[in-house]
Scaffold this motif. Sequence first.
Motif, short mmCIF file in Angstrom:
data_model
loop_
_atom_site.label_atom_id
_atom_site.label_comp_id
_atom_site.label_asym_id
_atom_site.label_seq_id
_atom_site.Cartn_x
_atom_site.Cartn_y
_atom_site.Cartn_z
N ILE A 284 -6.04 -46.26 -95.75
CA ILE A 284 -5.09 -46.68 -94.14
C ILE A 284 -5.86 -47.05 -93.24
O ILE A 284 -7.09 -47.31 -93.10
N ARG A 285 -5.00 -48.13 -92.47
CA ARG A 285 -6.21 -48.94 -91.63
C ARG A 285 -5.84 -47.87 -90.35
O ARG A 285 -4.86 -47.27 -89.97
N LEU A 286 -6.54 -47.57 -89.67
CA LEU A 286 -6.73 -46.21 -88.78
C LEU A 286 -6.07 -46.98 -87.40
O LEU A 286 -7.13 -47.93 -86.75
N PRO A 287 -5.82 -46.01 -86.03
CA PRO A 287 -5.20 -46.96 -84.96
C PRO A 287 -6.37 -46.83 -84.30
O PRO A 287 -7.58 -46.12 -84.77
N GLU A 288 -6.20 -47.17 -83.06
CA GLU A 288 -7.32 -47.59 -82.07
C GLU A 288 -7.39 -46.09 -81.26
O GLU A 288 -6.22 -45.32 -81.54
N GLY A 289 -8.46 -45.48 -81.22
CA GLY A 289 -8.36 -44.45 -81.38
C GLY A 289 -8.01 -43.01 -81.38
O GLY A 289 -8.30 -42.16 -80.88
N PHE A 290 -8.27 -43.25 -82.41
CA PHE A 290 -8.34 -42.17 -83.99
C PHE A 290 -9.69 -41.03 -83.46
O PHE A 290 -10.71 -42.05 -83.37
N SER A 291 -9.08 -39.88 -83.84
CA SER A 291 -10.03 -39.15 -83.83
C SER A 291 -11.39 -38.33 -82.29
O SER A 291 -12.03 -38.54 -82.03
N ARG A 292 -10.94 -39.30 -81.34
CA ARG A 292 -11.16 -39.57 -80.20
C ARG A 292 -10.34 -38.54 -79.55
O ARG A 292 -9.85 -38.26 -79.30
N ALA A 293 -11.23 -37.72 -78.35
CA ALA A 293 -11.38 -37.05 -77.66
C ALA A 293 -9.69 -37.36 -77.02
O ALA A 293 -9.18 -35.79 -76.67
N GLY B 39 -15.45 -39.07 -90.84
CA GLY B 39 -15.21 -40.13 -90.23
C GLY B 39 -14.58 -40.86 -90.07
O GLY B 39 -14.05 -40.72 -91.28
N PRO B 40 -13.91 -41.75 -89.38
CA PRO B 40 -13.32 -42.97 -89.48
C PRO B 40 -13.01 -43.83 -90.78
O PRO B 40 -12.13 -44.35 -91.63
N ARG B 41 -14.24 -44.47 -91.17
CA ARG B 41 -14.68 -45.01 -92.05
C ARG B 41 -14.88 -44.90 -93.65
O ARG B 41 -13.90 -45.02 -94.45
N GLY C 114 -8.70 -37.46 -94.89
CA GLY C 114 -6.87 -38.12 -95.23
C GLY C 114 -6.69 -38.13 -93.20
O GLY C 114 -8.06 -37.22 -92.54
N LYS C 115 -5.73 -38.71 -92.96
CA LYS C 115 -5.90 -39.21 -91.65
C LYS C 115 -4.97 -37.50 -90.87
O LYS C 115 -5.39 -37.82 -89.95
N GLU C 116 -3.85 -37.18 -91.39
CA GLU C 116 -3.25 -36.18 -91.23
C GLU C 116 -4.03 -35.56 -90.93
O GLU C 116 -4.00 -34.79 -89.73
N ALA C 117 -5.36 -35.09 -92.20
CA ALA C 117 -5.63 -33.62 -91.94
C ALA C 117 -6.66 -34.07 -90.73
O ALA C 117 -7.42 -33.10 -89.94
N GLU C 118 -7.98 -35.16 -90.14
CA GLU C 118 -8.40 -35.47 -89.06
C GLU C 118 -7.13 -34.82 -87.83
O GLU C 118 -8.32 -34.27 -87.28
#
Lengths: 277, 279
Positions: free
Chosen positions: A221-230, A211-213, B116-120
């Motif tokens: 790293i701060r993840l951008p909006e919409g990360f890992s979204r469809a 998960g993003p958290r 990781g970010k890239e991994a995801e």
Amino acid sequence: MRDAFGRAARLWVGCPGCGAFLEREVLRRRLGVCEICGHHFPLEPRERARFIFDAASFVPREVRLRSADPLRFASGGYAEELDRLDRESVIYGTAAVLGAPCVVVLMDFGAFGGSLGVVAGELFCRACEEAAAERVPLLAFTSSGGARMQEGTPALLQMAKTLAALESTAGRRPGYVALLCHPTCGGVTASFATAADVILAEPGALICFSGPRVVEQTTGIRLPEGFSRAEEHLERGLVDMVVPRGRQREVLGGLLAYLGGGRSRRGLKAPLIPESE
Amino acid sequence: MLTGGYAWHAVLSARDAARPASRDYLQIILDYFFELRGDRCGRDDPAIIAGLGSLDDFRVVVVAHRKGGDAASRAACNFGMPQPWGFRKAQRVFDLAARLKLPLLCLVDTPGAYPGKEAEAEGQAWAISQCLVALLGLTVPIIAVYIGEGGSGGALALGVGDVVLAMEGAGLSVISPEGCAAILWKDSSRAPEAASMLRLTARDLLEMELIDGIIPEPRGGASRDPRGAALLLRDRVAENLRWLEGLPTEALLQRRRSRYRKLAFFTEGAFIGEGVERT
């Protein structure tokens, strides 16, 4: 979150997408989609079944299985929770979409966070085998926090178990479509959710392994909006289509008919293959 | 500490930097090794080591998590936490084993898939499920040995086979004890307690019949005598390769899949799970 429409007292609900206040009854009629921003609220399996399947076509299997609580998990009252909540995170049955028959698996995020435990894994396998026996496509709606922690390694191994059932029936089942709903995480994403022949996703659905958290905490790293979204997964080639609820019946009906070997009638309005955007 | 004593000790020893890593085992058990690099899609992940090897009279294809030895190499290997391209590398080497008609040996030792970010973004979950699908359909014998840490899906992606063994000090868990403690009590310092609840040690796994056997470690553990541990591992692998060799492909596949399909841990008849029609 468990019940976007709940028969509970409140008549209005705030939209997490745009902040607007929506009338529950209107939201319900609109399949849980915000009329202003299009945000898709989570749906209970019952609600989903009601709008996806042809009237009275959904026949859920009555299966009497109870987790043996393999770890005899000592904390959080897991055994009591199993007793109290008389349902599991997976239900399955036969259904039809626009006349196309299928065996369908629905995950219930309201039951143990939709987690993949020993019973859920077994039910998925049985659905798979019924699809093979009936020679109809398999359809799965996923929504899960991942493998069920309280059931430990036996739960983790459900990843291999569900995939084993998919593999051993692969030659006899006429195809498998997964529609990934918010949220689909961990061991479910890393097993049967992404092993489908066609992978669809609901708009805005979080679909991930970690998960993003967890990613933010691990990497800083701060993840951008919409990360890992469809929508991002579509762009990356990880899913075939993001399908809003309003189009799911039409899209699934077409796919299931096609996979089931029926002749698909040519749609009249939309071009078969749209211009690249 | 009374609760979690044995399990937590096992977790710590499985993580011990002095414990032999996959490279140490391979160094000892193989007579020949040619390393295969890369996922053939533009990336190579040092957290996965793969190659062609020979062990006793057998030629085997080897895929393992790689943790590294000293501080620098451990960091270079990302502490054994694969990225999607590491799993894709593993998968392409699984497929190679089938093409070459050589048995596959997997050594499992990872804290987990890298979060990781890239991994995801590049599909960690997709890469893991594809590894599992490849293993469940592989037309050659697979021996998987858990040699140290078994962190969830990232471990399982290399840990499915016809014969699954664990070194005495190894484990496999759905979540890290720290993660479990954080969820249960919002306090990761209670990891030792969580460790014993999770039943993640080799002993627990055997008791629950999730593995086929335990490879005993020399007195004082594998860290004390890596060579002794490796030789015990080699003998068990060779012994199993011998009988697996004789199985026809169809029987092998059917046996492997039903091994997982048959996992139960539930009782029938005691629970009404009808769900949808219920109001």
